[in-house]
Design a protein around this motif. Structure first.
Motif, PDB file in Angstrom:
ATOM      1  N   SER A   1      -1.052  -0.746   6.926  1.00  0.00           N
ATOM      2  CA  SER A   1       0.085   0.007   6.290  1.00  0.00           C
ATOM      3  C   SER A   1      -0.377   1.468   6.542  1.00  0.00           C
ATOM      4  N   LEU A   2      -1.426   1.806   7.256  1.00  0.00           N
ATOM      5  CA  LEU A   2      -1.825   3.310   7.531  1.00  0.00           C
ATOM      6  C   LEU A   2      -1.060   3.726   8.899  1.00  0.00           C
TER       7      LEU A   2
ATOM      8  N   ASN B   1       1.588   5.640  -0.328  1.00  0.00           N
ATOM      9  CA  ASN B   1       0.665   6.722  -0.399  1.00  0.00           C
ATOM     10  C   ASN B   1       1.032   7.823  -1.633  1.00  0.00           C
TER      11      ASN B   1
ATOM     12  N   PHE C   1      -4.385  -2.859   4.344  1.00  0.00           N
ATOM     13  CA  PHE C   1      -4.403  -1.291   4.428  1.00  0.00           C
ATOM     14  C   PHE C   1      -4.520  -0.777   5.848  1.00  0.00           C
TER      15      PHE C   1
ATOM     16  N   TYR D   1      -4.019   6.426  -0.409  1.00  0.00           N
ATOM     17  CA  TYR D   1      -3.510   5.346  -0.337  1.00  0.00           C
ATOM     18  C   TYR D   1      -4.095   4.405  -1.473  1.00  0.00           C
TER      19      TYR D   1
ATOM     20  N   VAL E   1       0.911  -1.171   0.032  1.00  0.00           N
ATOM     21  CA  VAL E   1       0.076   0.053  -0.102  1.00  0.00           C
ATOM     22  C   VAL E   1       0.818   1.201  -0.007  1.00  0.00           C
TER      23      VAL E   1
ATOM     24  N   TYR F   1      -9.628   7.794   6.823  1.00  0.00           N
ATOM     25  CA  TYR F   1      -9.755   7.141   5.524  1.00  0.00           C
ATOM     26  C   TYR F   1     -10.790   6.262   5.164  1.00  0.00           C
TER      27      TYR F   1
END
Length: 522
Positions: free
Chosen positions: A127-128, A45, A124, A52, A43, A240
């Protein structure tokens, strides 16, 4: 999808797309959702716009993953627009989107592929940044079966993509330039807003190829494949939302939908006009099931008149509260579909109700008042001496060209004017909950009496008679010319009774109060 849709045949075709030989490779450069190896993806940015995105490595370079999802189209909001949408702020423009919902109708291979969404959600979330929150992707429901929603907005804020150029809309997506007109200087149609619509063609032992197809050709019940990307867009501070962003939509086959539509059409055309049964002149044959089917078909036709002329759901409720009815050739198209394709609707209102009706149209529709050329009268008028009409005004929807004629009666009962029409076969009208024909047997036989001595025909009456004659209607000066033996109890035209068919909306309807909408049901 109607009751005649062959779900099993559709699922066989869909299953072949999901599990057959055609699914073992990429589809138009996309990876089948069931074959997605989430653990090999990353993922990343992105800027312009901030988001993303799910990536994988191709030839040593990161590239956005595009997924192919075959499914049965069960709901859609697709271009083109035929009228300008009611946008009241930039927020409304920003959220305009093209949308489809796909289902497998409980097909196991489709439901299993949907489980991949959990793996994508987890990647996700991992990964954030730790302090960020993700609104996860979730499956939806269609009649209790698993369904997937995908969409793409039409516009991107210009300020969020300062280096990106506007992409003109294709003629199939925006033939009337409505989207181009409403975007204004604040938005652009960016590359990721640009959805490709096409048809998938696969020959024997051939690799699938794609050819362009207008979005208007996609219907509920078609088997399609959606090509999507996984993107998480910002929703606020450290928030998000993960969506499947539509990149292209390809038609695999419409055969099941077309067969269902044809069966439905055959049944509708097979409904008799004058059967014996529950009512002597009621549509529906001798069985309860045929009667119910007939009622549903009449309801569908009336609903189509309302919707095709862009009248709001509260319109029938307004008619009830104000004593209005719909008449003219639009109503005749309910009895004789195909003979007429009405471009206008004649709304008759009682004396003193014209201003209320005009105010309703201005407040609830896009119609605008225009001057009638040369004071040309409504179709039902046959002379200038005694028409039963107090005043008539014309409203036009400039986008669609549809017309609404509002006719104020000289009487406190609007239907009194209808019985001054030039011929008997247009003496029909729709009320808020029913449809009435004053001379049903003659109307169904496509014959009618002229409501004026032939020696007094005006030019306009002759023009109207020609219009109906070209559609197969015959004119008589007396009922005896239609049927020699007039039934006992009948009037001089051989009609024993007026035809009244109640329309009971399945969802009921609400009283009109200027705010609460009418529920038409289906």
């Amino acid at each position: 999808m109607n009751r005649f849709y062959d779900e099993e045949a559709a699922k066989r075709i869909l299953n072949n797309s999901l599990t057959g030989e055609s699914s073992q490779g990429d589809q138009g450069g996309s990876i089948m959702l069931s074959r997605l190896q989430v653990q090999t993806c990353t993922v990343a940015n992105y800027e312009q716009p901030v988001a993303y995105r799910l990536n994988h490595t191709v030839n040593g370079e990161p590239e956005e993953v595009t997924i192919c999802i075959p499914g049965i189209l069960c709901s859609k909001t697709l271009p083109p627009f035929t009228r300008t949408p009611a946008v009241k702020s930039p927020k409304h423009v920003r959220h305009l989107r093209q949308f489809v919902r796909l289902t497998g109708l409980a097909l196991g291979s489709f439901d299993e592929s949907a489980l991949k969404l959990d793996e994508v959600n987890q990647l996700f979330e991992a990964s954030l940044p730790p302090t960020y929150h993700l609104q996860r992707l979730a499956t939806q429901q269609y009649e209790g079966d698993v369904a997937l929603d995908v969409h793409a907005r039409y516009f991107t804020d210009r300020a969020s993509v300062p280096t990106v150029k506007h992409v003109p809309f294709s003629p199939d997506v925006d033939p009337h330039h409505i989207l181009e007109a409403i975007r204004g200087p604040q938005f652009i149609h960016a590359p990721e807003n640009d959805v490709q619509y096409c048809r998938r063609i696969t020959g024997v032992h051939e690799t699938a190829r794609y050819e362009l197809l207008g979005p208007a050709n996609f219907k509920e019940g078609d088997i399609v494949e959606a090509h999507v990307a996984f993107v998480a867009y910002p929703q606020g501070d450290k928030e998000y939302k993960l969506v499947m962003s539509l990149r292209s939509l390809a038609l695999i086959t419409s055969s099941c939908r077309q067969e269902a539509d044809q069966l439905s059409l055959n049944v509708r055309e097979g409904i008799q006009h004058q059967p014996e049964g529950r009512k002597r002149v009621a549509i529906g044959g001798t069985s309860v099931s045929q009667y119910s089917m007939s009622k549903a078909e009449i309801r569908r036709r009336v609903k189509a008149i309302i919707q095709n002329h862009y009248l709001p759901a509260s319109f029938l409720g307004f008619m009830r509260a104000n004593g209005g009815v719909i008449s003219g050739s639009a109503v005749l198209s309910v009895f004789d579909p195909g003979a007429f394709v009405p471009n206008d609707v004649d709304v008759f209102v009682p004396k003193g109700r014209l201003s209320d009706t005009e105010a309703y149209l201005r407040a609830n529709t896009m119609y605008v008042k225009v001057e009638r050329r040369g004071g040309e009268p409504m179709e039902g008028q046959y002379s200038t001496e005694d028409t039963g009409v107090r005043e008539a005004v014309l409203y036009v929807d400039n986008t669609s060209g549809r017309k609404i004629n509002i006719i104020e009666s000289q009487y406190t009962v609007a239907t009194a004017t209808i019985f001054k029409f030039h011929t008997t076969f247009v003496m029909n009208y729709i009320t808020h909950n029913g449809i009435v024909s004053a001379y049903p047997k003659m109307t169904f036989d496509r014959v009618g009496l002229v409501n004026q001595p032939s020696c007094e025909y005006t030019t306009r009456v002759v023009r109207w008679l020609i219009k109906y004659a070209l559609r197969g209607y015959n004119f008589l000066d007396r009922g005896y010319d239609w049927k020699v033996n007039v039934p006992a109890g009948g009037n001089c035209n051989g009609e024993a009774e007026t035809w009244l068919f109640y329309i009971q909306w399945k969802s009921g309807y609400t009283e009109y109060n200027g705010k609460k909408p009418l529920i038409l049901g289906s």
